[in-house]
Write a protein that holds these residues in place. Structure first.
Motif, short mmCIF file in Angstrom:
data_model
loop_
_atom_site.label_atom_id
_atom_site.label_comp_id
_atom_site.label_asym_id
_atom_site.label_seq_id
_atom_site.Cartn_x
_atom_site.Cartn_y
_atom_site.Cartn_z
N TYR A 204 3.70 -15.19 9.22
CA TYR A 204 2.61 -15.46 8.28
C TYR A 204 1.30 -15.10 8.98
N GLU A 205 0.54 -14.17 8.41
CA GLU A 205 -0.70 -13.73 9.05
C GLU A 205 -1.88 -13.85 8.10
N ILE A 206 -3.02 -14.15 8.69
CA ILE A 206 -4.27 -14.29 7.95
C ILE A 206 -5.13 -13.07 8.23
N PHE A 207 -5.69 -12.49 7.16
CA PHE A 207 -6.44 -11.24 7.29
C PHE A 207 -7.73 -11.36 6.49
N ASN A 208 -8.86 -11.18 7.14
CA ASN A 208 -10.15 -11.20 6.44
C ASN A 208 -10.50 -9.79 5.99
N MET A 209 -10.57 -9.61 4.68
CA MET A 209 -10.93 -8.32 4.12
C MET A 209 -12.43 -8.09 4.16
N ASP A 210 -12.80 -6.82 4.13
CA ASP A 210 -14.21 -6.47 3.98
C ASP A 210 -14.66 -6.91 2.59
N ASP A 211 -15.95 -7.12 2.44
CA ASP A 211 -16.49 -7.56 1.15
C ASP A 211 -16.37 -6.48 0.07
N HIS A 212 -16.21 -5.22 0.48
CA HIS A 212 -16.11 -4.12 -0.46
C HIS A 212 -14.97 -3.21 -0.03
N TYR A 213 -13.98 -3.12 -0.90
CA TYR A 213 -12.82 -2.28 -0.60
C TYR A 213 -12.18 -1.87 -1.92
N SER A 214 -11.73 -0.63 -1.99
CA SER A 214 -10.98 -0.15 -3.14
C SER A 214 -9.88 0.77 -2.65
N GLY A 215 -8.63 0.33 -2.80
CA GLY A 215 -7.53 1.14 -2.31
C GLY A 215 -6.19 0.46 -2.46
N SER A 216 -5.22 0.98 -1.72
CA SER A 216 -3.84 0.53 -1.83
C SER A 216 -3.31 0.04 -0.49
N ILE A 217 -2.47 -0.98 -0.56
CA ILE A 217 -1.75 -1.50 0.60
C ILE A 217 -0.26 -1.42 0.27
N TRP A 218 0.53 -1.04 1.25
CA TRP A 218 1.99 -1.02 1.08
C TRP A 218 2.63 -1.35 2.41
N VAL A 219 3.95 -1.50 2.42
CA VAL A 219 4.65 -1.69 3.68
C VAL A 219 5.63 -0.56 3.89
N ARG A 220 5.82 -0.24 5.18
CA ARG A 220 6.81 0.75 5.59
C ARG A 220 8.05 0.01 6.08
N THR A 221 9.20 0.59 5.82
CA THR A 221 10.46 -0.04 6.20
C THR A 221 11.29 0.89 7.08
N GLY A 222 12.21 0.27 7.83
CA GLY A 222 13.12 1.05 8.66
C GLY A 222 12.41 1.90 9.69
N CYS A 223 11.40 1.36 10.34
CA CYS A 223 10.59 2.15 11.29
C CYS A 223 11.17 2.09 12.70
N SER A 224 10.97 3.17 13.44
CA SER A 224 11.43 3.23 14.83
C SER A 224 10.68 4.33 15.56
N THR A 225 10.77 4.29 16.88
CA THR A 225 10.16 5.31 17.74
C THR A 225 11.26 6.07 18.45
N ASN A 226 11.21 7.40 18.39
CA ASN A 226 12.29 8.19 19.00
C ASN A 226 12.02 8.44 20.49
N ALA A 227 12.87 9.24 21.10
CA ALA A 227 12.77 9.50 22.54
C ALA A 227 11.48 10.22 22.90
#
Length: 240
Positions: free
Chosen positions: A56-79
Motif C-alpha cells: 500500500y503506497e501513498i502518492f501526492n499528485m501534482d495540483d495539475h495533471y491530465s493523463g493516464s496511469i496503468w500497470v505493467r505485468t510480467g516484467c523482468s530484466t534480461n542478461a
C-alpha cells in the motif's frame, strides 16, 4: 498477511513539486499475486514504480495533471540488463517509463487533476491487462448530483475476448485482451466515421465491466468530476 506500507514515493513528488505540497492524494494497493510496475503518460514522476504484492503506497499528485496511469505485468530484466514486460511495456528497456506510450492491451486509469477538482475513469478502450478499482474517499460531484462514486472493472474479459484479440506471453498464457480498435484497425470499431456506437464486442466487455468505458465514444457512465475528496484509492485486483 500484513501489508507493506510504503511512503517511498512521497518525498520524490515533494521534490518534483519544488516544495509545494499538493492536496490531491492517490493511494495504490496491490492485492494481486505478483509484483506490478506503474507507468504513466505524461509521467507523474514515479521514480520507484514497482509495487510488490500486498503493498500500500501513498502518492501526492501534482495540483495539475491530465493523463493516464496503468500497470505493467510480467516484467523482468534480461542478461543484457534490458527491462521489459509482458503487458504495458514502454519499450525503453528501463524500469521508469518516462511518459512513453505503452504496448497494448492495458487497463487505463484516466485522470484530470485541476485541484480541487479531479475527473477520473476506468477505460478499456485499449483493452484490459488488470482488474482495478478507483474509489474516492469523500467528496461530492461537481454537478451536485451526489457523492463521488467508485468506478471499477473487476472481471476478466477472457470469457468474452475473441480468440484473435487475446494477448499471450511467450509461453502462450493469457495475459490480457485487446480492444477491437487496436486489434482490427477497422473504422467500425474505432469511431472514425460519422457517429460512434457500441459494437458487438464492446457490448460484451460492458456486460462484465459496466462502470468502465469500453469503446472510443463510450460516455456511460459519464466521466465523473469530484470535488473535496480526501484521497483516491486505486486498488489492483480488488476484492469482490
Amino acid at each position: 498477511m500484513a501489508k507493506n506500507v510504503s511512503l517511498n514515493l512521497f518525498l520524490p513528488m515533494l521534490l518534483l513539486c519544488a516544495g509545494v505540497q499538493s492536496d490531491v492524494t492517490f493511494t495504490f494497493e496491490n492485492l494481486c499475486s505478483d509484483t506490478l510496475w506503474r507507468a504513466s503518460n505524461p509521467s507523474i514522476g514515479d521514480l520507484e514504480p514497482d509495487l510488490p504484492r500486498d503493498t500500500y503506497e501513498i502518492f501526492n499528485m501534482d495540483d495539475h495533471y491530465s493523463g493516464s496511469i496503468w500497470v505493467r505485468t510480467g516484467c523482468s530484466t534480461n542478461a543484457s540488463n534490458y527491462f521489459s514486460c509482458e503487458t504495458g511495456d514502454c519499450g525503453n528497456g528501463i524500469m521508469e517509463c518516462a511518459g512513453l506510450n505503452p504496448s497494448f492491451p492495458i487497463t487505463q486509469l484516466n485522470f484530470v487533476v485541476n485541484n480541487p477538482i479531479v475527473s477520473y475513469e476506468v477505460s478499456l478502450k485499449h483493452g484490459q491487462n488488470m482488474l482495478v478499482r478507483i474509489k474516492p474517499n469523500g467528496g461530492t460531484l461537481v454537478d451536485g448530483s451526489g457523492p463521488c462514486p467508485m468506478v471499477d472493472c473487476n472481471k476478466e474479459l477472457s470469457s468474452v475476448c475473441p480468440l484473435d484479440l487475446i494477448a499471450g506471453n511467450k509461453n502462450d498464457q493469457y495475459v490480457g485482451c485487446n480492444s477491437p480498435c487496436d486489434g482490427y484497425k477497422d473504422p467500425k470499431y474505432c469511431c472514425n466515421g460519422n457517429g460512434c456506437q457500441p459494437d458487438e464486442i464492446s457490448v460484451k466487455y460492458k456486460g462484465l465491466c459496466p462502470f468502465a468505458h469500453t469503446y472510443p465514444g463510450d460516455n456511460q457512465p459519464p466521466i465523473y468530476q469530484c470535488k473535496g475528496a480526501d484521497s483516491y484509492d486505486i486498488t489492483f485486483c480488488p476484492a469482490l
